[in-house]
Scaffold this motif. Structure first.
Motif, PDB file in Angstrom:
ATOM      1  N   SER A   1       0.807  -1.218   0.000  1.00  0.00           N
ATOM      2  CA  SER A   1       0.000   0.000   0.000  1.00  0.00           C
ATOM      3  C   SER A   1       0.844   1.274   0.000  1.00  0.00           C
ATOM      4  O   SER A   1       0.289   2.369   0.064  1.00  0.00           O
ATOM      5  CB  SER A   1      -0.926   0.016   1.225  1.00  0.00           C
ATOM      6  N   GLY A   2       2.165   1.156  -0.050  1.00  0.00           N
ATOM      7  CA  GLY A   2       3.022   2.336  -0.013  1.00  0.00           C
ATOM      8  C   GLY A   2       3.248   2.887   1.377  1.00  0.00           C
ATOM      9  O   GLY A   2       3.811   3.976   1.526  1.00  0.00           O
ATOM     10  N   ALA A   3       2.851   2.143   2.410  1.00  0.00           N
ATOM     11  CA  ALA A   3       2.995   2.650   3.777  1.00  0.00           C
ATOM     12  C   ALA A   3       4.452   2.827   4.187  1.00  0.00           C
ATOM     13  O   ALA A   3       4.759   3.625   5.070  1.00  0.00           O
ATOM     14  CB  ALA A   3       2.295   1.712   4.761  1.00  0.00           C
ATOM     15  N   ALA A   4       5.357   2.088   3.565  1.00  0.00           N
ATOM     16  CA  ALA A   4       6.775   2.187   3.916  1.00  0.00           C
ATOM     17  C   ALA A   4       7.557   3.076   2.957  1.00  0.00           C
ATOM     18  O   ALA A   4       8.783   3.134   3.026  1.00  0.00           O
ATOM     19  CB  ALA A   4       7.401   0.790   3.951  1.00  0.00           C
ATOM     20  N   ASN A   5       6.867   3.784   2.060  1.00  0.00           N
ATOM     21  CA  ASN A   5       7.565   4.639   1.099  1.00  0.00           C
ATOM     22  C   ASN A   5       8.178   5.858   1.776  1.00  0.00           C
ATOM     23  O   ASN A   5       7.557   6.484   2.642  1.00  0.00           O
ATOM     24  CB  ASN A   5       6.606   5.101   0.006  1.00  0.00           C
ATOM     25  N   ALA A   6       9.388   6.192   1.352  1.00  0.00           N
ATOM     26  CA  ALA A   6      10.086   7.351   1.904  1.00  0.00           C
ATOM     27  C   ALA A   6       9.426   8.651   1.462  1.00  0.00           C
ATOM     28  O   ALA A   6       8.775   8.709   0.416  1.00  0.00           O
ATOM     29  CB  ALA A   6      11.542   7.335   1.449  1.00  0.00           C
ATOM     30  N   SER A   7       9.593   9.685   2.274  1.00  0.00           N
ATOM     31  CA  SER A   7       9.230  11.046   1.872  1.00  0.00           C
ATOM     32  C   SER A   7      10.526  11.833   1.697  1.00  0.00           C
ATOM     33  O   SER A   7      11.571  11.481   2.260  1.00  0.00           O
ATOM     34  CB  SER A   7       8.331  11.707   2.924  1.00  0.00           C
ATOM     35  N   ASP A   8      10.480  12.875   0.909  1.00  0.00           N
ATOM     36  CA  ASP A   8      11.697  13.651   0.621  1.00  0.00           C
ATOM     37  C   ASP A   8      12.344  14.157   1.908  1.00  0.00           C
ATOM     38  O   ASP A   8      11.685  14.757   2.758  1.00  0.00           O
ATOM     39  CB  ASP A   8      11.376  14.834  -0.289  1.00  0.00           C
ATOM     40  N   GLY A   9      13.647  13.913   2.026  1.00  0.00           N
ATOM     41  CA  GLY A   9      14.399  14.430   3.162  1.00  0.00           C
ATOM     42  C   GLY A   9      14.181  13.719   4.469  1.00  0.00           C
ATOM     43  O   GLY A   9      14.611  14.193   5.520  1.00  0.00           O
ATOM     44  N   CYS A  10      13.549  12.564   4.444  1.00  0.00           N
ATOM     45  CA  CYS A  10      13.219  11.875   5.687  1.00  0.00           C
ATOM     46  C   CYS A  10      14.377  11.030   6.206  1.00  0.00           C
ATOM     47  O   CYS A  10      15.366  10.784   5.505  1.00  0.00           O
ATOM     48  CB  CYS A  10      11.996  10.980   5.490  1.00  0.00           C
ATOM     49  N   ILE A  11      14.231  10.604   7.444  1.00  0.00           N
ATOM     50  CA  ILE A  11      15.045   9.517   7.983  1.00  0.00           C
ATOM     51  C   ILE A  11      14.274   8.230   7.730  1.00  0.00           C
ATOM     52  O   ILE A  11      13.143   8.076   8.206  1.00  0.00           O
ATOM     53  CB  ILE A  11      15.271   9.665   9.492  1.00  0.00           C
ATOM     54  N   VAL A  12      14.837   7.309   6.980  1.00  0.00           N
ATOM     55  CA  VAL A  12      14.255   5.977   6.898  1.00  0.00           C
ATOM     56  C   VAL A  12      14.792   5.183   8.080  1.00  0.00           C
ATOM     57  O   VAL A  12      16.004   5.035   8.249  1.00  0.00           O
ATOM     58  CB  VAL A  12      14.596   5.281   5.565  1.00  0.00           C
ATOM     59  N   LEU A  13      13.883   4.708   8.897  1.00  0.00           N
ATOM     60  CA  LEU A  13      14.245   3.949  10.101  1.00  0.00           C
ATOM     61  C   LEU A  13      13.952   2.478   9.835  1.00  0.00           C
ATOM     62  O   LEU A  13      12.827   2.008  10.009  1.00  0.00           O
ATOM     63  CB  LEU A  13      13.451   4.463  11.303  1.00  0.00           C
ATOM     64  N   SER A  14      14.969   1.767   9.365  1.00  0.00           N
ATOM     65  CA  SER A  14      14.807   0.352   9.049  1.00  0.00           C
ATOM     66  C   SER A  14      15.074  -0.479  10.300  1.00  0.00           C
ATOM     67  O   SER A  14      16.122  -0.362  10.921  1.00  0.00           O
ATOM     68  CB  SER A  14      15.777  -0.065   7.939  1.00  0.00           C
ATOM     69  N   LEU A  15      14.124  -1.330  10.634  1.00  0.00           N
ATOM     70  CA  LEU A  15      14.199  -2.094  11.880  1.00  0.00           C
ATOM     71  C   LEU A  15      14.618  -3.545  11.659  1.00  0.00           C
ATOM     72  O   LEU A  15      14.497  -4.371  12.570  1.00  0.00           O
ATOM     73  CB  LEU A  15      12.842  -2.030  12.590  1.00  0.00           C
ATOM     74  N   VAL A  16      15.132  -3.851  10.484  1.00  0.00           N
ATOM     75  CA  VAL A  16      15.430  -5.246  10.159  1.00  0.00           C
ATOM     76  C   VAL A  16      16.581  -5.825  10.979  1.00  0.00           C
ATOM     77  O   VAL A  16      16.703  -7.048  11.113  1.00  0.00           O
ATOM     78  CB  VAL A  16      15.725  -5.413   8.655  1.00  0.00           C
ATOM     79  N   LYS A  17      17.451  -4.965  11.537  1.00  0.00           N
ATOM     80  CA  LYS A  17      18.570  -5.461  12.348  1.00  0.00           C
ATOM     81  C   LYS A  17      18.140  -5.805  13.775  1.00  0.00           C
ATOM     82  O   LYS A  17      18.881  -6.464  14.510  1.00  0.00           O
ATOM     83  CB  LYS A  17      19.691  -4.430  12.392  1.00  0.00           C
ATOM     84  N   MET A  18      16.964  -5.358  14.167  1.00  0.00           N
ATOM     85  CA  MET A  18      16.421  -5.713  15.487  1.00  0.00           C
ATOM     86  C   MET A  18      15.627  -7.005  15.304  1.00  0.00           C
ATOM     87  O   MET A  18      14.400  -6.993  15.210  1.00  0.00           O
ATOM     88  CB  MET A  18      15.568  -4.583  16.046  1.00  0.00           C
ATOM     89  N   ASP A  19      16.332  -8.109  15.242  1.00  0.00           N
ATOM     90  CA  ASP A  19      15.730  -9.357  14.784  1.00  0.00           C
ATOM     91  C   ASP A  19      15.879 -10.509  15.775  1.00  0.00           C
ATOM     92  O   ASP A  19      15.964 -11.674  15.392  1.00  0.00           O
ATOM     93  CB  ASP A  19      16.330  -9.761  13.438  1.00  0.00           C
TER      94      ASP A  19
END
Length: 468
Positions: free
Chosen positions: A89-107
């Motif tokens: 649904s595009g819920a994880a799409n970045a916005s311009d100038g944002c911090i992408v906070l990827s949580l994949v390393k918290m596994d």
């Protein structure tokens, strides 16, 4: 609107942002190379705008997530939380100038308790990894999205995802007992419980499930588990029309049966799966219905359901002889969306859920939409839930076909609402369905949901531009 307060940061702000992030994060957790960060820009949805992130961070601890949010609040920088980016649904799409906070390393799986029948996990744990881990204790975690080998528990919680077994076992929200959540300003909040019962205060856990990262960052989840059921057996029933298959679904549910799975694949989907995987599914059928039972006598249950399918007009009913044959049929269903994408190269996957009694009307309507727009639209469905996944196949390089695809997608959503349904059963709103959410819940509903958003995130920095 809250979102209007956010502006894309300037280069000097970006430099300050990175410096501040590095003050509380190891260098390998902060990605700034544009060739790398662009790969985090979007999830798997079509027709959803995505911006360019200023930086991607991959924290490993709760404290690191808190540091990111405190920095974002201080600098008024938007934050887009991400899991495996398998969303639609595009819920994880970045916005311009944002911090992408990827949580994949918290596994990490932090705890599995057979006595309390819970698991405590970090958000980056892959669904299938958790399922296999608890299976070793004689337990199961039922929610099983088709992407279960890739999707993360945090993403499942963010979108309130479902899966093939929901008809018997329910969706993600029913298995999330408690959460640890980092709020927009960096504070840590715990919700819910680890007990079997608990009704203290407002149910903030349920509120956060399905909020698509717009209210807080899930950093830990307490999940309910169930005893591992017996091995399920699957039945395949062929029908001369989708309407007849839907009639069988109604008969099965009205008869009080509790299948562990009740899935439908239309003619287009069956052919696509055969073309992709050469599985030898019956292409002469108009609809293939898969029913499964994980009871202590699944053969008897399948026989009863098989009789109901025949009464509804099934042309052939074939129960699987063993677990291996059952798994092969389920693999065919899990391949449906991938197979449909291969038809034309691009798909728009709708997620409309209607009352079971209107499922036949929904499928008939989708067929009319496909004819109207001269498009290939395959349907696979969690039929026992009335949750359909009409999948529009189109050539993204053809502007006219792309236009028709988008118009057909919208018409299918309108049809779902007309039939008393909802625009999304498990994929979420994201960017794709914002306008349709407003139509479904009405102006008062939108006002109240925006008020909740403002209470959690007064600066509007959490996943801006999503949901509303």
């Amino acid at each position: 609107m809250i979102m209007s307060r956010i502006e894309a940061p300037r280069d000097d702000v970006t430099g300050t942002l990175v410096d501040r992030l590095l003050a509380g994060l190891p260098s390998e957790a902060v990605l700034t190379d544009p060739d790398v960060t662009v790969s985090y820009a979007n999830d798997m949805a079509s027709f959803c705008e995505a911006g360019t992130p200023a930086v991607v961070v991959l924290p490993r601890t709760v404290e690191q997530v808190q540091h990111v949010m405190r920095t974002a609040t201080a600098l008024r920088i938007p934050v887009v939380p991400q899991g495996a980016r398998t969303g639609l649904s595009g819920a994880a799409n970045a916005s311009d100038g944002c911090i992408v906070l990827s949580l994949v390393k918290m596994d990490r799986i932090l705890e599995i308790s057979p006595v309390d029948r819970i698991a405590v996990v970090e958000p980056g744990v892959v669904n299938a990894t958790l399922s296999r881990a608890v299976d070793e204790h004689g337990l199961c975690y039922p929610p099983d999205p088709s992407s279960w080998e890739m999707c993360t528990i945090g993403g499942n919680i963010g979108t309130a995802s479902g899966g093939l077994c929901c008809v018997k076992y329910g969706v993600t929200a029913e298995y999330v007992l408690g959460l640890d959540v980092v709020l927009a300003d960096g504070r840590l909040m715990s919700t819910g419980r680890r007990t079997a019962k608990g009704v203290a205060g407002y149910d903030l856990t349920r509120l956060l499930v399905g909020s698509e990262g717009s209210l807080g960052i899930v950093v830990r989840a307490v999940l309910a588990l169930k005893p591992r059921p017996p091995q399920q057996l699957v039945l395949a029933a062929e029908f001369g029309s989708a309407r007849a298959a839907c009639d069988a679904v109604c008969r099965i549910m009205e008869g009080g049966h509790v299948p562990s799975l009740l899935e439908l694949m239309d003619r287009t989907t069956v052919k696509a799966v055969n073309a992709l995987a050469h599985m030898g599914l019956p292409e002469t059928t108009e609809a293939l219905l898969l029913a499964a039972f994980d009871t202590h006598d699944p053969a008897a249950d399948l026989a009863a359901v098989g009789a109901l399918c025949e009464a509804a007009g099934a042309t052939q009913v074939v129960p699987a002889e063993d677990a291996a044959e059952s798994e092969l049929l389920l693999q065919a269903r899990r391949l449906s969306l991938t197979a449909l994408e291969a038809v034309k190269g691009t798909t728009m996957i709708d997620d409309v859920c209607v009352p079971r009694s209107r499922l036949g009307d929904m499928l008939d309507g989708i067929e009319r939409v496909a004819e109207k727009y001269a498009l290939t639209i395959g349907v696979c469905a969690h039929a026992g839930d009335g949750n359909t996944h009409p999948t529009v196949c189109f050539d993204a390089t053809d502007p006219d076909e792309s236009r028709r695809a988008r118009e057909s997608f919208d018409e299918i959503m309108a049809l779902g609402l007309e039939l008393g349904g909802t625009i999304t059963g498990e994929h979420g709103v994201g960017v794709l369905k914002k306008e349709w959410l407003a139509r479904e819940i009405g102006p008062v509903g939108v006002e109240m949901q925006r008020a909740v958003k403002a209470a959690f995130d007064p600066l509007g920095i959490l996943n801006p531009g999503k949901v509303f």
